[in-house]
Write a protein that holds these residues in place. Structure first.
Motif, mmCIF file in Angstrom:
data_model
loop_
_atom_site.group_PDB
_atom_site.id
_atom_site.type_symbol
_atom_site.label_atom_id
_atom_site.label_comp_id
_atom_site.label_asym_id
_atom_site.label_seq_id
_atom_site.Cartn_x
_atom_site.Cartn_y
_atom_site.Cartn_z
ATOM 1 N N ASP A 161 0.842 -1.317 -0.229
ATOM 2 C CA ASP A 161 -0.118 -0.098 0.167
ATOM 3 C C ASP A 161 0.828 1.283 0.285
ATOM 4 N N THR A 164 2.682 1.475 -3.393
ATOM 5 C CA THR A 164 1.375 2.522 -4.436
ATOM 6 C C THR A 164 1.024 3.308 -4.801
ATOM 7 N N GLU A 247 -1.740 0.401 -9.144
ATOM 8 C CA GLU A 247 -1.335 -0.370 -8.293
ATOM 9 C C GLU A 247 -0.577 -1.876 -8.831
ATOM 10 N N SER A 250 3.087 -2.313 -6.501
ATOM 11 C CA SER A 250 2.887 -2.670 -4.663
ATOM 12 C C SER A 250 4.062 -3.424 -4.168
#
Length: 292
Positions: A161, A164, A247, A250
């Protein structure tokens, strides 16, 4: 780094005094650190901590290959530890020894490795490369120690996360995109270096004494598997830039799951997972036999 072992000569060479004093000072500091047994032992324990994390990442990668939806990354491994009884205490210990190892590697990068100070004919290019590599790995260990600290406090977050989010912000500008591409190329270079180091068994040079065939096998498989995973991470960062899809960037979890999505991906991911486990086992050997 021959001059490092001859501080007295610096005072006898007139115009060259300044250069010799500075390098001699760095060597003496590194030497004092290397003679501190408690500091060295804690730094070596950092390799044990790194090995444990790699074992768990390899285990999670195999579970993902078999159908699990877990996060196969360093943060996933640390979360696995945190969920166990006494896990947060163990994470505190891991954080501490990883931090000490990071300091040790940073000192080697800035001041030079004490083990090289007595080598009169040391190759300057090799020395410079070793210093840059030491500084780079120190940041890796600092980052891992910081992540372990977060999970020990109960505030750990997914590294995927974070990656990203950072990628999304950088994709908003042309300069950010260029920075991402440069970072991706560096990551790919690191991955290729790991593959080369494993295939050519260059890691043997990092260890003291003679190595057994078992250790060479662990190091070879481990470095190649880690190199493949790191190279895929770099490739995904480039894909994120050209497809404007943060995305994709990541981190390790995305890289391993990308491998698993390929033809025969289950077998490929299991192979990489086993390789990461072998790298973890090699790290335990490194804790005992690494040149410090």
């Amino acid at each position: 780094m021959g001059e490092l072992s001859r501080p007295r000569d610096a005072w006898m060479m007139g115009g060259q005094v300044t250069g010799h004093i500075s390098t001699s000072s760095g060597s003496s500091v590194t030497g004092r650190l290397s003679r501190s047994q408690w500091f060295e032992r804690l730094a070596r324990a950092g390799y044990v901590a790194s090995g444990l994390v790699h074992l768990l990442v390899g285990y999670l990668a195999i579970r993902v290959a078999l159908g699990s939806n877990e996060e196969a990354s360093q943060s996933g491994a640390l979360a696995e530890i945190a969920a166990k009884p006494g896990g947060k205490f163990l994470l505190s210990v891991l954080c501490f020894v990883l931090f000490v190892l990071a300091l040790w590697r940073l000192a080697e990068g800035v001041l030079g490795r004490a083990a090289h100070s007595s080598t009169e004919s040391a190759d300057k290019k090799d020395e410079t490369f070793d210093r840059v590599k030491a500084i780079g790995t120190s940041f890796v260990y600092f980052s891992l120690a910081f992540t372990a600290f977060g999970f020990a406090r109960g505030s750990g977050n997914s590294s995927g996360d974070k990656s990203t989010g950072i990628t999304a912000r950088l994709l908003e500008s042309g300069g950010g995109k260029v920075l991402l591409v440069v970072a991706a190329l560096v990551i790919i270079g690191v991955g290729i270096y790991h593959i080369h180091k494993g295939a050519k068994k260059k890691f043997v040079e990092d260890l003291k004494g003679n190595t057994s065939s078992l250790v060479r096998g662990l190091g070879m498989a481990g470095y190649i598997a880690k190199g493949v995973a790191v190279t895929v991470i770099g490739g995904l960062v480039i894909a994120a830039v050209f497809q404007a899809d943060p995305e994709k960037a990541s981190g390790l979890d995305a890289a391993l799951k990308t491998l698993g999505a390929q033809p025969f991906g289950v077998f490929l991911l299991i192979a990489v997972g086993l390789g990461l486990i072998m790298y973890g086992l090699y790290s335990f050997v490194r804790a005992r036999d690494a040149k410090m």
